[in-house]
Design a protein around this motif. Structure first.
Motif, short mmCIF file in Angstrom:
data_model
loop_
_atom_site.label_atom_id
_atom_site.label_comp_id
_atom_site.label_asym_id
_atom_site.label_seq_id
_atom_site.Cartn_x
_atom_site.Cartn_y
_atom_site.Cartn_z
N ALA A 70 39.84 -18.04 -42.71
CA ALA A 70 39.91 -19.28 -41.95
C ALA A 70 39.59 -19.03 -40.49
CB ALA A 70 41.29 -19.90 -42.09
N GLU A 71 39.03 -20.05 -39.86
CA GLU A 71 38.68 -19.96 -38.45
C GLU A 71 38.96 -21.31 -37.80
OE1 GLU A 71 34.86 -18.33 -36.07
OE2 GLU A 71 34.43 -19.87 -37.56
N LYS A 72 39.51 -21.30 -36.60
CA LYS A 72 39.78 -22.52 -35.86
C LYS A 72 39.21 -22.34 -34.46
CE LYS A 72 43.63 -25.59 -34.76
NZ LYS A 72 45.09 -25.75 -34.89
N LEU A 73 38.24 -23.19 -34.10
CA LEU A 73 37.58 -23.09 -32.80
C LEU A 73 37.73 -24.38 -32.02
CD1 LEU A 73 34.23 -21.42 -33.91
CD2 LEU A 73 36.11 -20.34 -32.71
N PRO A 74 38.12 -24.32 -30.76
CA PRO A 74 38.20 -25.55 -29.95
C PRO A 74 36.80 -26.04 -29.61
CG PRO A 74 38.68 -23.64 -28.60
CD PRO A 74 38.53 -23.14 -30.01
N LEU A 75 36.62 -27.36 -29.71
CA LEU A 75 35.35 -27.98 -29.34
C LEU A 75 35.48 -28.78 -28.05
CD1 LEU A 75 34.33 -29.32 -32.85
CD2 LEU A 75 33.57 -27.21 -31.75
N ALA A 76 36.68 -29.33 -27.81
CA ALA A 76 36.93 -30.13 -26.62
C ALA A 76 38.44 -30.18 -26.36
CB ALA A 76 36.39 -31.54 -26.79
N VAL A 77 38.79 -30.40 -25.10
CA VAL A 77 40.18 -30.60 -24.71
C VAL A 77 40.28 -31.99 -24.11
CG1 VAL A 77 42.07 -29.81 -23.24
CG2 VAL A 77 40.53 -28.15 -24.30
N LEU A 78 41.20 -32.80 -24.62
CA LEU A 78 41.38 -34.17 -24.15
C LEU A 78 42.68 -34.26 -23.37
CD1 LEU A 78 39.46 -34.25 -26.65
CD2 LEU A 78 40.26 -36.55 -27.03
N VAL A 79 42.61 -34.88 -22.19
CA VAL A 79 43.77 -35.01 -21.31
C VAL A 79 43.97 -36.49 -20.99
CG1 VAL A 79 44.80 -34.35 -19.10
CG2 VAL A 79 43.29 -32.73 -20.30
N HIS A 80 45.15 -37.01 -21.31
CA HIS A 80 45.50 -38.41 -21.04
C HIS A 80 46.54 -38.42 -19.93
CE1 HIS A 80 47.81 -42.15 -21.70
NE2 HIS A 80 46.62 -42.64 -22.03
N ARG A 81 46.19 -39.09 -18.82
CA ARG A 81 47.11 -39.19 -17.68
C ARG A 81 46.87 -40.53 -17.00
NH1 ARG A 81 48.55 -34.59 -13.58
NH2 ARG A 81 47.89 -33.49 -15.43
N ALA A 82 47.93 -41.26 -16.79
CA ALA A 82 47.88 -42.55 -16.07
C ALA A 82 46.85 -43.50 -16.69
CB ALA A 82 47.60 -42.31 -14.59
N GLY A 83 46.80 -43.56 -18.01
CA GLY A 83 45.93 -44.52 -18.69
C GLY A 83 44.47 -44.12 -18.78
N THR A 84 44.09 -42.95 -18.29
CA THR A 84 42.71 -42.51 -18.40
C THR A 84 42.63 -41.23 -19.23
OG1 THR A 84 42.81 -41.18 -16.39
CG2 THR A 84 42.14 -43.46 -16.13
N VAL A 85 41.46 -41.01 -19.81
CA VAL A 85 41.24 -39.81 -20.63
C VAL A 85 40.10 -39.01 -20.01
CG1 VAL A 85 40.54 -38.94 -22.89
CG2 VAL A 85 42.02 -40.94 -22.74
N ALA A 86 40.38 -37.74 -19.74
CA ALA A 86 39.36 -36.81 -19.27
C ALA A 86 39.09 -35.83 -20.42
CB ALA A 86 39.84 -36.06 -18.04
N CYS A 87 37.83 -35.45 -20.57
CA CYS A 87 37.43 -34.55 -21.66
C CYS A 87 36.76 -33.32 -21.06
CB CYS A 87 36.47 -35.25 -22.60
SG CYS A 87 37.09 -36.79 -23.28
N TYR A 88 37.11 -32.17 -21.62
CA TYR A 88 36.57 -30.90 -21.13
C TYR A 88 36.09 -30.04 -22.29
CZ TYR A 88 39.17 -32.38 -17.03
OH TYR A 88 39.67 -33.11 -15.98
N ALA A 89 35.05 -29.28 -22.04
CA ALA A 89 34.59 -28.27 -23.00
C ALA A 89 35.55 -27.08 -22.92
CB ALA A 89 33.16 -27.84 -22.66
N PRO A 90 35.55 -26.21 -23.92
CA PRO A 90 36.44 -25.04 -23.87
C PRO A 90 36.24 -24.16 -22.64
CG PRO A 90 35.59 -25.32 -26.07
CD PRO A 90 34.85 -26.30 -25.20
N ASN A 91 35.04 -24.18 -22.04
CA ASN A 91 34.79 -23.37 -20.85
C ASN A 91 35.21 -24.07 -19.56
OD1 ASN A 91 32.82 -25.30 -20.45
ND2 ASN A 91 31.10 -23.88 -20.52
N GLY A 92 35.77 -25.30 -19.67
CA GLY A 92 36.25 -26.03 -18.50
C GLY A 92 35.29 -27.06 -17.95
#
Length: 128
Positions: A70-92
């Motif tokens: 099995a392998e698990k790889l991150p594709l994106a990081v989602l951050v929810h703060r104050a009603g908005t969503v920011a999205c980041y790649a694993p490299n930032g």
């Protein structure tokens, strides 16, 4: 080939051989079973954070038994703060909502609903 301490030993080995044959047959057609999933949301400094990951499970079989890799790889990081969503790649690097939605359609809406629910639950637990 099937030596055991009695009928139970033979039956266990026969079932193992059948499972290995099935896994080998599946392995010929699928390199692995892949899914894209939204991980559990965590709370950190007033934000809700989750990773969008690709999970792959590959069955392996040999004469000695059955196993899985099995392998698990991150594709994106989602951050929810104050009603908005920011999205980041694993490299930032920042990602657009469209790029994240291309990986898993509807994930931004699901994340917002889950993040707002977890934020409310966190506020109730802290007595706010």
């Amino acid at each position: 080939m099937f030596r055991g301490a009695g009928p139970g030993g033979f039956l266990c080995r026969a079932v193992a051989l059948a499972a290995a044959t099935c896994a080998l047959w599946l392995g010929q057609f699928w390199a692995g079973v892949m899914s894209i999933v939204l991980d559990a949301i965590i709370q950190a400094r007033g934000a809700q954070i989750a990773a969008l990951c690709r999970v792959t499970v590959t069955p392996l079989a040999s004469q000695s038994g059955v196993a899985a890799w099995a392998e698990k790889l991150p594709l994106a990081v989602l951050v929810h703060r104050a009603g908005t969503v920011a999205c980041y790649a694993p490299n930032g690097a920042e990602m657009t909502h469209e790029a994240v939605e291309a990986l898993l359609p509807g994930v931004i809406g699901q994340f917002i609903a889950a993040a707002e629910g977890s934020a409310e639950g966190s506020a109730e637990r802290s007595g706010r």
